[in-house]
Design an enzyme around this catalytic site. Structure first.
Site, PDB file in Angstrom:
ATOM      1  N   ASP A  65       0.824  -1.203   0.000  1.00 13.03           N
ATOM      2  CA  ASP A  65       0.000   0.000   0.000  1.00 13.03           C
ATOM      3  C   ASP A  65       0.858   1.253   0.000  1.00 13.03           C
ATOM      4  O   ASP A  65       2.073   1.198   0.144  1.00 13.03           O
ATOM      5  CB  ASP A  65      -0.944   0.004   1.213  1.00 13.03           C
ATOM      6  CG  ASP A  65      -0.262  -0.469   2.492  1.00 13.03           C
ATOM      7  OD1 ASP A  65       0.949  -0.235   2.643  1.00 13.03           O
ATOM      8  OD2 ASP A  65      -0.934  -1.068   3.346  1.00 13.03           O
ATOM      9  N   ASN A 133      -7.606  -3.666  14.434  1.00 15.27           N
ATOM     10  CA  ASN A 133      -8.992  -3.954  14.050  1.00 15.27           C
ATOM     11  C   ASN A 133      -9.081  -5.058  13.000  1.00 15.27           C
ATOM     12  O   ASN A 133     -10.131  -5.280  12.400  1.00 15.27           O
ATOM     13  CB  ASN A 133      -9.688  -2.681  13.558  1.00 15.27           C
ATOM     14  CG  ASN A 133      -9.067  -2.097  12.300  1.00 15.27           C
ATOM     15  OD1 ASN A 133      -8.090  -2.627  11.777  1.00 15.27           O
ATOM     16  ND2 ASN A 133      -9.619  -0.993  11.821  1.00 15.27           N
ATOM     17  N   GLU A 140      -9.821  -1.859   5.338  1.00 12.45           N
ATOM     18  CA  GLU A 140     -10.494  -1.617   6.604  1.00 12.45           C
ATOM     19  C   GLU A 140     -11.724  -2.523   6.736  1.00 12.45           C
ATOM     20  O   GLU A 140     -12.167  -3.133   5.761  1.00 12.45           O
ATOM     21  CB  GLU A 140     -10.907  -0.142   6.685  1.00 12.45           C
ATOM     22  CG  GLU A 140      -9.745   0.846   6.621  1.00 12.45           C
ATOM     23  CD  GLU A 140      -8.921   0.897   7.894  1.00 12.45           C
ATOM     24  OE1 GLU A 140      -9.141   0.067   8.798  1.00 12.45           O
ATOM     25  OE2 GLU A 140      -8.045   1.775   7.995  1.00 12.45           O
TER      26      GLU A 140
END
Length: 253
Positions: A65, A133, A140
């Site tokens: 990324d 997370n 995400e």
């Protein structure tokens, strides 16, 4: 999915580097990740290079990324980070280290080009970290489990976590990144995830033992045929079947 539990971050790095080394010796393409967890892996790969065990002269590498809008030479770009932490310390050719064109005025076009380049080249082994997370790359929660390279708005938790690299100022953290999608990542022939520290324990539990869900992007690894997850004792602390994983490693043929 193979789960390997080691005592600490240094041992995690040694194990991960040992898994990656045969692919590097064969001249295969590798995928690289930034973040704190892979650092000990890079240090061990550097040690192996310095001892004459490895060369990276012909290796192609793809970054997971990059922040939208940061030039390659920006101190906080992931290309610069990987260079400072790893590739500049071995005999990598800069032109063989690929990342999305984060300064393209059309990041969606840049993401599509990067996706095609990965498809054309292929990745033999992908190194991954994981966010608290459960995100991998910048995928995400609620990311498409089979999605391609994309432009991603960053979760507030991710922005908060990454503020430490931007003088602890949340306002300085870019709001968007280009990231390999979960579908892109899982096209790699082999995947190795590293995680260290108690803060990653919940994410590791969800990835390994939780349900397959877009709310925990890393859980997509349950669908891959060749995944190894290497964690330290702290990151393994919430695994309900840790003793089983230790036994399976001990008796593996």
């Amino acid at each position: 999915m193979d789960i390997i539990i080691r005592a600490d971050a240094q041992e995690v790095g040694k194990e991960a580097a040992a898994i990656m080394a045969p692919f590097i010796k064969q001249g295969r393409t590798i995928g690289l990740a930034t973040g704190s967890s892979p650092l000990t892996t890079y240090r061990e790969l550097i040690r192996m290079y310095e001892s004459g065990e490895l060369t990276f002269k012909t290796i192609q590498a793809f970054l997971l990324d990059e922040y939208v809008g940061l030039a390659r030479d920006d101190k906080n770009s992931y290309f610069r980070t990987i260079r400072d932490e790893f590739t500049a310390h071995v005999d990598f050719v800069d032109a063989n280290v690929h990342s999305p064109d984060s300064t393209d005025p059309d990041p969606y076009h840049a993401a599509a080009l990067y996706e095609q380049k990965i498809i054309d080249t292929g990745v033999a082994i992908q190194l991954l970290g994981v966010g608290v997370n459960g995100h991998i790359g910048f995928n995400e929660p609620t990311s498409a489990l089979q999605g391609p390279t994309k432009v991603q708005a960053l979760h507030p938790q991710t922005i908060k976590d990454n503020a430490r690299f931007f003088n602890d100022c949340i306002e300085n953290v870019p709001t968007h990144a280009m990231t390999q999608g979960l579908g892109t990542i899982t096209r790699a022939e082999n995947i190795i995830m590293v995680a260290t520290g108690e803060a990653k324990a919940d994410a590791i539990h969800r990835i390994v033992e939780g349900p397959l869900t877009a709310l925990c992007p890393g859980s997509v690894l349950q669908l891959h045929a060749d995944v190894t997850i290497v964690v330290d004792e702290a990151a393994a602390s919430k695994l309900e079947h840790a003793d089983y994983y230790r036994t399976m490693e001990r008796i593996r043929l």
